[in-house]
Design a protein around this motif. Structure first.
Motif, PDB file in Angstrom:
ATOM      1  N   GLU A   1       0.819  -1.411   0.037  1.00 16.98           N
ATOM      2  CA  GLU A   1       0.107   0.100  -0.034  1.00 16.98           C
ATOM      3  C   GLU A   1       0.899   1.258  -0.003  1.00 16.98           C
ATOM      4  OE1 GLU A   1      -2.922   2.758  -0.031  1.00 16.98           O
ATOM      5  OE2 GLU A   1      -3.193   0.424  -0.364  1.00 16.98           O
ATOM      6  N   THR A   2       1.888   1.325   0.851  1.00 19.89           N
ATOM      7  CA  THR A   2       2.626   2.525   0.872  1.00 19.89           C
ATOM      8  C   THR A   2       3.248   2.729  -0.128  1.00 19.89           C
ATOM      9  OG1 THR A   2       3.051   2.257   3.248  1.00 19.89           O
ATOM     10  CG2 THR A   2       4.549   3.542   2.181  1.00 19.89           C
ATOM     11  N   ASN A   3       4.164   1.829  -0.766  1.00 15.18           N
ATOM     12  CA  ASN A   3       4.731   2.070  -2.014  1.00 15.18           C
ATOM     13  C   ASN A   3       3.996   2.541  -3.356  1.00 15.18           C
ATOM     14  OD1 ASN A   3       7.220   1.635  -0.647  1.00 15.18           O
ATOM     15  ND2 ASN A   3       7.081  -0.673  -1.082  1.00 15.18           N
ATOM     16  N   HIS A   4       2.677   1.568  -3.328  1.00 16.43           N
ATOM     17  CA  HIS A   4       1.860   1.908  -4.397  1.00 16.43           C
ATOM     18  C   HIS A   4       1.298   3.261  -4.351  1.00 16.43           C
ATOM     19  CE1 HIS A   4      -1.632   1.023  -7.244  1.00 16.43           C
ATOM     20  NE2 HIS A   4      -2.389   1.610  -6.362  1.00 16.43           N
ATOM     21  N   ARG A   5       0.818   3.887  -3.117  1.00 19.30           N
ATOM     22  CA  ARG A   5       0.456   5.128  -2.989  1.00 19.30           C
ATOM     23  C   ARG A   5       1.317   6.068  -3.394  1.00 19.30           C
ATOM     24  NH1 ARG A   5      -4.481   5.720  -3.765  1.00 19.30           N
ATOM     25  NH2 ARG A   5      -3.451   7.535  -5.164  1.00 19.30           N
ATOM     26  N   TRP A   6       2.654   5.984  -3.015  1.00 18.37           N
ATOM     27  CA  TRP A   6       3.641   6.822  -3.251  1.00 18.37           C
ATOM     28  C   TRP A   6       3.811   6.966  -5.053  1.00 18.37           C
ATOM     29  CZ3 TRP A   6       8.001   7.572  -6.337  1.00 18.37           C
ATOM     30  CH2 TRP A   6       9.012   8.660  -5.785  1.00 18.37           C
ATOM     31  N   ILE A   7       3.977   5.734  -5.573  1.00 17.41           N
ATOM     32  CA  ILE A   7       4.000   5.982  -7.105  1.00 17.41           C
ATOM     33  C   ILE A   7       2.834   6.661  -7.797  1.00 17.41           C
ATOM     34  CG2 ILE A   7       3.346   3.706  -7.628  1.00 17.41           C
ATOM     35  CD1 ILE A   7       6.349   5.477  -9.273  1.00 17.41           C
ATOM     36  N   VAL A   8       1.547   6.198  -7.255  1.00 19.13           N
ATOM     37  CA  VAL A   8       0.659   6.898  -7.861  1.00 19.13           C
ATOM     38  C   VAL A   8       0.615   8.442  -7.643  1.00 19.13           C
ATOM     39  CG1 VAL A   8      -1.918   7.139  -7.583  1.00 19.13           C
ATOM     40  CG2 VAL A   8      -0.886   4.799  -7.959  1.00 19.13           C
ATOM     41  N   ASP A   9       0.485   8.832  -6.181  1.00 14.01           N
ATOM     42  CA  ASP A   9       0.530  10.272  -6.245  1.00 14.01           C
ATOM     43  C   ASP A   9       1.585  11.139  -6.687  1.00 14.01           C
ATOM     44  OD1 ASP A   9      -1.605   9.938  -4.263  1.00 14.01           O
ATOM     45  OD2 ASP A   9      -0.322   9.948  -2.544  1.00 14.01           O
ATOM     46  N   ASN A  10       2.814  10.656  -6.846  1.00 14.40           N
ATOM     47  CA  ASN A  10       3.911  11.446  -7.504  1.00 14.40           C
ATOM     48  C   ASN A  10       3.830  11.293  -8.939  1.00 14.40           C
ATOM     49  OD1 ASN A  10       6.352  12.264  -5.266  1.00 14.40           O
ATOM     50  ND2 ASN A  10       5.232  10.590  -4.374  1.00 14.40           N
ATOM     51  N   MET A  11       3.305  10.147  -9.621  1.00 18.02           N
ATOM     52  CA  MET A  11       3.171  10.455 -11.110  1.00 18.02           C
ATOM     53  C   MET A  11       2.120  11.169 -11.397  1.00 18.02           C
ATOM     54  SD  MET A  11       5.098   8.715 -12.967  1.00 18.02           S
ATOM     55  CE  MET A  11       4.139   8.849 -14.459  1.00 18.02           C
ATOM     56  N   THR A  12       0.916  11.447 -10.587  1.00 18.86           N
ATOM     57  CA  THR A  12      -0.008  12.125 -10.777  1.00 18.86           C
ATOM     58  C   THR A  12       0.374  13.695 -10.676  1.00 18.86           C
ATOM     59  OG1 THR A  12      -1.555  10.593  -9.885  1.00 18.86           O
ATOM     60  CG2 THR A  12      -2.273  12.866  -9.861  1.00 18.86           C
ATOM     61  N   ASP A  13       1.051  14.079  -9.573  1.00 17.41           N
ATOM     62  CA  ASP A  13       1.708  15.447  -9.580  1.00 17.41           C
ATOM     63  C   ASP A  13       2.436  15.802 -10.587  1.00 17.41           C
ATOM     64  OD1 ASP A  13       0.139  15.341  -7.087  1.00 17.41           O
ATOM     65  OD2 ASP A  13       1.823  15.166  -5.803  1.00 17.41           O
ATOM     66  N   PHE A  14       3.392  14.813 -10.994  1.00 19.34           N
ATOM     67  CA  PHE A  14       4.371  15.182 -11.991  1.00 19.34           C
ATOM     68  C   PHE A  14       3.568  15.402 -13.287  1.00 19.34           C
ATOM     69  CE2 PHE A  14       6.663  13.142 -15.772  1.00 19.34           C
ATOM     70  CZ  PHE A  14       7.674  13.990 -15.829  1.00 19.34           C
ATOM     71  N   ILE A  15       2.643  14.640 -13.615  1.00 19.95           N
ATOM     72  CA  ILE A  15       1.987  14.866 -14.934  1.00 19.95           C
ATOM     73  C   ILE A  15       1.058  16.040 -15.086  1.00 19.95           C
ATOM     74  CG2 ILE A  15       0.026  13.901 -16.625  1.00 19.95           C
ATOM     75  CD1 ILE A  15       1.181  11.224 -15.656  1.00 19.95           C
ATOM     76  N   LEU A  16       0.268  16.294 -13.643  1.00 19.87           N
ATOM     77  CA  LEU A  16      -0.550  17.687 -13.789  1.00 19.87           C
ATOM     78  C   LEU A  16       0.361  18.921 -13.885  1.00 19.87           C
ATOM     79  CD1 LEU A  16      -3.132  16.621 -11.147  1.00 19.87           C
ATOM     80  CD2 LEU A  16      -3.292  16.659 -13.755  1.00 19.87           C
ATOM     81  N   ARG A  17       1.518  18.955 -13.108  1.00 19.76           N
ATOM     82  CA  ARG A  17       2.277  19.862 -13.147  1.00 19.76           C
ATOM     83  C   ARG A  17       3.346  20.350 -14.451  1.00 19.76           C
ATOM     84  NH1 ARG A  17       7.940  20.110 -11.970  1.00 19.76           N
ATOM     85  NH2 ARG A  17       7.927  17.833 -11.060  1.00 19.76           N
ATOM     86  N   LYS A  18       3.296  19.127 -15.002  1.00 23.29           N
ATOM     87  CA  LYS A  18       4.234  19.341 -16.360  1.00 23.29           C
ATOM     88  C   LYS A  18       3.075  19.741 -17.562  1.00 23.29           C
ATOM     89  CE  LYS A  18       8.526  18.658 -15.747  1.00 23.29           C
ATOM     90  NZ  LYS A  18       9.525  19.607 -16.387  1.00 23.29           N
ATOM     91  N   LEU A  19       2.024  19.281 -17.401  1.00 22.49           N
ATOM     92  CA  LEU A  19       0.628  19.632 -18.202  1.00 22.49           C
ATOM     93  C   LEU A  19       0.626  21.194 -18.120  1.00 22.49           C
ATOM     94  CD1 LEU A  19      -1.868  16.760 -18.113  1.00 22.49           C
ATOM     95  CD2 LEU A  19      -0.529  17.659 -20.257  1.00 22.49           C
ATOM     96  N   GLU A  20       0.720  21.800 -16.992  1.00 20.31           N
ATOM     97  CA  GLU A  20       0.641  23.087 -16.572  1.00 20.31           C
ATOM     98  C   GLU A  20       1.686  23.936 -17.073  1.00 20.31           C
ATOM     99  OE1 GLU A  20      -0.396  26.218 -13.089  1.00 20.31           O
ATOM    100  OE2 GLU A  20      -0.582  24.045 -12.832  1.00 20.31           O
ATOM    101  N   GLU A  21       3.036  23.504 -16.796  1.00 20.57           N
ATOM    102  CA  GLU A  21       4.252  24.122 -17.220  1.00 20.57           C
ATOM    103  C   GLU A  21       4.964  24.115 -18.620  1.00 20.57           C
ATOM    104  OE1 GLU A  21       7.032  22.779 -14.028  1.00 20.57           O
ATOM    105  OE2 GLU A  21       6.022  24.004 -12.548  1.00 20.57           O
ATOM    106  N   GLY A  22       4.528  22.663 -19.087  1.00 16.43           N
ATOM    107  CA  GLY A  22       4.910  22.241 -20.458  1.00 16.43           C
ATOM    108  C   GLY A  22       6.080  21.308 -20.214  1.00 16.43           C
TER     109      GLY A  22
END
Length: 337
Positions: free
Chosen positions: A276-297
Motif C-alpha cells: 500500500e505505501t509504495n503503491h500510493r507513493w508512485i500513484v501520487d507522485n506520478m499524478t503530481d508530475f503529470i499535472l505539473r508538467k501539463l501546466e508548465e510544459g
C-alpha cells in the motif's frame, strides 16, 4: 481539456489508481482514461496530450503506435524511441562513465542465431570465446542474464565454469551478459519519478518475484550518508537515460551501492506486489508530475525531424521602420578654426 491516456497490459490496480487520482486532482482541466486504438492511419490526429506506456516493450504494434503519437506532439512516458534503442549493457557502461558503481560485466556473443546466419556471417567473431579470461575478470558468483530483458526472466546465478556453459548453451538466440555477483549486505529498489523524486525501498530479491514478499518495511535502513548517495545515483542514472518513470536496484556491499538493474521504464506498481505505501507513493507522485508538467510544459524531446516539422517563424518580409536621424539644429556650430 487535457487528456492523459494509459496503455496497459495485465496489471489492474495501478491503472485504476492513476486514472482515479488524475481525474480527482485534475480539477476538470485534465482527464485520464484507458486508451483504445486500432488501425492507425498516417494522418492520425492527436488524441492524447500524455500517454503512460506500460506494455509496448511486449507488443510491437503498441511501440509503433506510440512513435506515431509522438509525431503529433503527444508526450510519452517513457520515450518510445529511446526505449527501443536502449539496452542494459549500454546502460551499465554509461553509468560507470558517469560515476555510478557497477559490477564487472561482460557482453557475450549469442549462442544461437537466426536461420540465415552462417559461419561466413560471423567471420568477425572470436572463436572460441576466451571463457577463462572472462571468468578471471568477472569472478564467481556471477549472474548470466539477457542484455535486454526484465522481470528476472532467463537470469541464472553461476558458481562455476561448467555451470556457465550449461546455462549459456540454453540461452538460445538471447544476447547475454555475465555480471559479477555482489554478495550484498543490503539491497534496495528505488522508484524515480520525473528524474527528481526518489523512494528508496528495502528489498529482498531472494523472495519470489511479484509475490508481495520482496518489499520489506525497515525504518532507517540506510545511514544518512548512504541514503543520500543512493538517491543521487538514482537521479543521475535517470537523467542520463531520460526516463520519467523508472526503478533502480542496488546491491550494497561494504557501504558501496552497486547499481545492478536500472532499465525498468514500466516498473511494477501493483498493490499486491509493492504494498500500500509504495503503491500510493508512485500513484501520487506520478499524478503530481503529470499535472505539473501539463501546466508548465514538458521538456520536448530533441528529435532530428522536429526542426523540419516546426521551423522557426519566418522573418517578416517588411522590416520594421528605421528611426530617422534627428534633424540638425539651425544653430549648429561650425567646426572651430
Amino acid at each position: 481539456m487535457k487528456k492523459v491516456g494509459i496503455l496497459v497490459g495485465r496489471e489492474e490496480t495501478f491503472p485504476e489508481s492513476i486514472i482515479k487520482s488524475i481525474n480527482e486532482k485534475g480539477a476538470s482541466k485534465v482527464t485520464a482514461e484507458m486508451i483504445t486504438v486500432g488501425g492507425i492511419r498516417l494522418d492520425e490526429p492527436k488524441r492524447w496530450d500524455v500517454i503512460i506506456d506500460r506494455i509496448s516493450h511486449e507488443v510491437p504494434y503498441y511501440r509503433a503506435m506510440l512513435k506515431r503519437m509522438a509525431l503529433e506532439g503527444t508526450y510519452i512516458i517513457n520515450n518510445p524511441f529511446w526505449w527501443s534503442a536502449d539496452d542494459k549493457f549500454f546502460n551499465f557502461a554509461l553509468a560507470a562513465k558517469i560515476g555510478v558503481a557497477i559490477p564487472k560485466t561482460v557482453l557475450l556473443p549469442q549462442q544461437e542465431y537466426i536461420k540465415d546466419i552462417t559461419s561466413e556471417s560471423l567471420r568477425n567473431l572470436e572463436f572460441p570465446i576466451d571463457w577463462e579470461g572472462i571468468i578471471d575478470h568477472v569472478g564467481f558468483p556471477a549472474f548470466l542474464k539477457p542484455h535486454d530483458g526484465g522481470g528476472w526472466k532467463n537470469v541464472s546465478k553461476i558458481h562455476s565454469l561448467e555451470e556457465l556453459w550449461t546455462e549459456y548453451n540454453q540461452s538460445g538466440k538471447l544476447c547475454m551478459t555475465l555480471q559479477e555477483g555482489i554478495e550484498y549486505d543490503q539491497f534496495v529498489r528505488c522508484y524515480c519519478v520525473g528524474k527528481e523524486k526518489v523512494l528508496i525501498m528495502p528489498y529482498d530479491p531472494s523472495k519470489p518475484y511479484l509475490s508481495g514478499m520482496q518489499y520489506v518495511n525497515v525504518e532507517n535502513y540506510l545511514t544518512p550518508e548512504l541514503h543520500k548517495r543512493v538517491e543521487q545515483d538514482v537521479i543521475t542514472i535517470c537523467k542520463a537515460l531520460g526516463y520519467d518513470l523508472n526503478t533502480v536496484e542496488f546491491a550494497i556491499k561494504d557501504g558501496i551501492p552497486y547499481a545492478i538493474d536500472f532499465m525498468n521504464p514500466a516498473p511494477d506498481a501493483e498493490l499486491a506486489s509493492v504494498g500500500e505505501t509504495n503503491h500510493r507513493w508512485i500513484v501520487d507522485n506520478m499524478t503530481d508530475f503529470i499535472l505539473r508538467k501539463l501546466e508548465e510544459g514538458f521538456d520536448t524531446p530533441e528529435y532530428r525531424w522536429s526542426a523540419m516539422l516546426n521551423p522557426p517563424e519566418k522573418q517578416a518580409k517588411v522590416k520594421a521602420p528605421v528611426a530617422k536621424p534627428a534633424a540638425k539644429k539651425a544653430s549648429t556650430k561650425k567646426a572651430g578654426k
